[in-house]
Design an enzyme around this catalytic site. Structure first.
Site, PDB file in Angstrom:
ATOM      1  N   TYR A 198     -23.795  -2.672  29.338  1.00  0.00           N
ATOM      2  CA  TYR A 198     -23.441  -1.789  30.445  1.00  0.00           C
ATOM      3  C   TYR A 198     -24.617  -0.878  30.743  1.00  0.00           C
ATOM      4  O   TYR A 198     -25.769  -1.276  30.598  1.00  0.00           O
ATOM      5  CB  TYR A 198     -22.132  -1.034  30.138  1.00  0.00           C
ATOM      6  CG  TYR A 198     -21.550  -0.447  31.386  1.00  0.00           C
ATOM      7  CD1 TYR A 198     -21.226  -1.275  32.464  1.00  0.00           C
ATOM      8  CD2 TYR A 198     -21.367   0.913  31.537  1.00  0.00           C
ATOM      9  CE1 TYR A 198     -20.731  -0.751  33.647  1.00  0.00           C
ATOM     10  CE2 TYR A 198     -20.863   1.442  32.710  1.00  0.00           C
ATOM     11  CZ  TYR A 198     -20.559   0.605  33.767  1.00  0.00           C
ATOM     12  OH  TYR A 198     -20.084   1.128  34.934  1.00  0.00           O
TER      13      TYR A 198
ATOM     14  N   LYS B  88     -17.845  -3.883  32.699  1.00  0.00           N
ATOM     15  CA  LYS B  88     -16.680  -3.029  32.457  1.00  0.00           C
ATOM     16  C   LYS B  88     -15.593  -3.792  31.697  1.00  0.00           C
ATOM     17  O   LYS B  88     -14.964  -3.250  30.775  1.00  0.00           O
ATOM     18  CB  LYS B  88     -16.118  -2.514  33.780  1.00  0.00           C
ATOM     19  CG  LYS B  88     -16.957  -1.406  34.417  1.00  0.00           C
ATOM     20  CD  LYS B  88     -16.550  -0.035  33.899  1.00  0.00           C
ATOM     21  CE  LYS B  88     -17.488   1.034  34.399  1.00  0.00           C
ATOM     22  NZ  LYS B  88     -16.843   2.221  34.923  1.00  0.00           N
TER      23      LYS B  88
END
Length: 587
Positions: free
Chosen positions: A126, A197
């Site tokens: 991420y 995510k």
């Protein structure tokens, strides 16, 4: 259903063979997976592949003998081999691609590795590394993951959704690509955010990857460089706006409700122009939330409360300035105002405690053309009587800091180095222990470097950032920089929604998430300590958040009646662990 509608439904609904089914042996009580694939099809399914960990019996039962090396590995052997290869790669984008390739081959091993090395690998899968991956998506593309719904699919949304390689979705992360981190419109490359995510949903909250669907909603792009790039993989047209945009999104939402009824949808990285409208338009039509607006808001509230406790002040006495009024800035400012009301600040005074600046300066209610959320965020013109106006006739950050004397400064602007030495020292003159949250992502967009802020304030500032930074030493003390990453709350929020069967997500759910995060970190708050907990505790944090959010959903009437004990049991039952289960042929 009419005959013609039934025929059409059957025509566009592919009949996919079942992948697996969880079962318990009635004689022994052993839990196992009944698996409906064999041979190469099983080996090439990332959800079911065990690689060299298939047992000799499984190799015989599923036609795998000879197509896997003969030695049988333990899960620990596999993880050690993968981590050794990971460490051989020296650049972050290369590590991102290695992990993406591993996820495409073996999801269980990928998540075992990610869970074992959360603090090391979350910045790779991420932010900040995912930003670079999104920017270069069309040039590093390997294979598809998730689902792509574009402006070319108008009138066919149900058909497209039914093409998804997923039997049942529990959580969908959907982006329209326009405001990816602090990088802006990255076109179809924004799918990397949805993939990242959902990886965190599985790693942090245990949502099984078989039930996670990344969704890229591609209405076009206004990124000129992408439109001119011959390798660009998205729709090569200017971004739809207004009614053309929302009619397409309306169709998508109706299709989601039909194909994946009850599935939680997380709206991700929509621009401030569309984020609030999208949230308000659909939040009662399907379980959904906007992580930039509501997730960031919960994290910011928790971080400010923790910092205020550290410096020995009270929330109701704070003066907060938000630099940035996009989805994250606007949502967080509204969340802080809500928290101040809960702390006892009278309704008529709340707006005077929290000021918000956008690209035109301080938002005041007498600004021409003010509408929507910005009208909610606006301060009264009477608040700035006697203030010095900037050279361009607006109240810019320097003027607001000088006149308002904020105790808390939050950066959600995407403007690197916007918090200059002049602004920070001016803030410090008006506040002995300033609280500064420079939350823009990725690292290249942060409003101020922690080492600079600590130096400019001679160690007095309490600092938090959106991306990871190492500790800063000053005056013989180590200042740990807390990372205010939304991963501290959104996996728990999603887990709660799935566990209790939420019909929708009211504001009380996000206030509960903020409370849970603050209560989790509060006992450890001390001088030099981070105001956010370490990422290595994500599983524990997510479970804590999920239980409190689940209770809030039930109390608000947004989910069926359940006791706290039942909620705790359901949350625990939903948390998948990346371990190999025994396989038996499905029948």
């Amino acid at each position: 259903m009419a005959v013609t509608e039934k025929a059409r439904s059957e025509k566009i609904s592919p009949v996919r063979p079942r992948r697996f089914e969880e079962r318990t042996d009635p004689r022994t009580g052993e839990r196992f997976l009944a698996v409906y694939k064999r041979g190469a099809a099983l080996k090439d399914d990332p959800i079911l592949n065990k690689g060299t960990c298939f047992t000799p019996e499984e190799r015989d039962q599923f036609g795998l003998r000879g197509i896997i090396p003969p030695a049988v590995s333990t899960a620990g052997d596999q993880a050690s081999r993968a981590y050794e290869n990971y460490l051989h790669i020296k650049d972050d984008l290369g590590r991102y691609l290695f992990l993406a390739s591993l996820q495409d081959r073996n999801e269980t091993l990928f998540f075992r590795l990610l869970q074992d090395h959360l603090e090391d690998m979350v910045p790779i899968v991420y932010t900040p590394t995912v930003g670079l991956a999104c920017e270069t998506y069309s040039h590093i593309y390997r294979r598809p993951r998730g689902l792509y719904v574009s402006a070319l699919d108008r009138g066919r949304m149900v058909e497209v959704l039914r093409n998804a390689d997923i039997d049942h979705a529990k959580i969908i992360v959907a982006t329209d690509n326009e405001a990816i981190l602090g990088l802006g419109d990255l076109g179809v490359g924004g799918i990397g955010i949805a993939i990242g995510k959902l990886a965190l949903y599985s790693a942090a909250a245990g949502i099984h990857p078989a039930y996670c669907l990344p969704l890229d909603f591609d209405p076009g792009t206004d990124n000129k460089a992408l439109l001119e790039d011959p390798l660009y993989l998205g729709v090569r047209q200017r971004r739809l706006r207004g009614e053309a945009y929302y009619s397409l999104l309306d169709e998508l939402v109706a299709a989601l409700a039909e194909v994946f009824p009850g599935t939680l949808v997380q709206w991700e990285d929509f621009s401030n122009v569309t984020a609030f409208e999208t949230l308000n338009r659909y939040r009662r039509k399907l379980p959904s939330f906007d992580d930039d607006i509501q997730g960031t808001g919960a994290v910011v509230v928790a971080g400010i409360r923790a910092a205020v406790q550290l410096v020995g002040r009270s929330l109701e006495d704070e003066r907060v300035v938000f630099f940035g009024a996009g989805a994250s800035g606007g949502g967080s400012a509204l969340a802080v105002r809500h928290a101040m009301r809960a702390a006892g600040v009278p309704e008529g005074e709340v707006a005077d405690h929290v000021l918000v600046l956008d690209s035109h300066g301080l938002i005041l209610s007498d600004r021409p053309g003010l509408s929507g959320t910005k009208r909610e965020l606006a301060a009264r013109p009477e608040r700035v009587v006697g203030w010095e106006v900037g050279r361009d006739g607006h109240f810019r950050l320097a003027e607001v800091v000088r006149a308002f004397k904020p105790t808390v400064l939050v950066g959600v602007s995407g403007q690197p180095n916007a918090f200059t030495e002049e602004i920070i020292t001016s803030m410090h003159r008006g506040c002995e222990r300033p609280i500064i949250l420079a939350l823009s992502n990725p690292t290249s967009r942060v409003e101020a470097q922690p080492q600079d802020v600590i130096r400019w304030t001679r160690g007095a500032a309490v600092m938090g950032t959106g991306s990871p930074f190492p500790p800063v030493e000053w005056g013989g003390m180590l200042h740990h920089i807390g990372q205010g990453n939304n991963v501290l709350v959104f996996p728990g929020i999603g887990l709660a929604s799935v566990a209790v069967g939420a019909r929708w997500l009211p504001d009380e759910a996000f206030a509960a998430a903020a409370d849970a995060l603050f209560e989790y970190v509060a006992p450890s708050i001390r001088v030099g300590a981070p105001i956010f907990p370490p990422l290595r505790r994500l599983r524990e944090i997510s479970r804590t958040v999920a239980i409190e959010v689940g209770c809030a959903l039930v109390k608000a009437g947004a989910a069926p009646e359940l006791t706290r004990a039942q909620i705790e049991e359901r949350v625990s039952a939903e948390m998948w662990e990346p371990v190999y289960r025994a396989y038996r042929p499905g029948a």
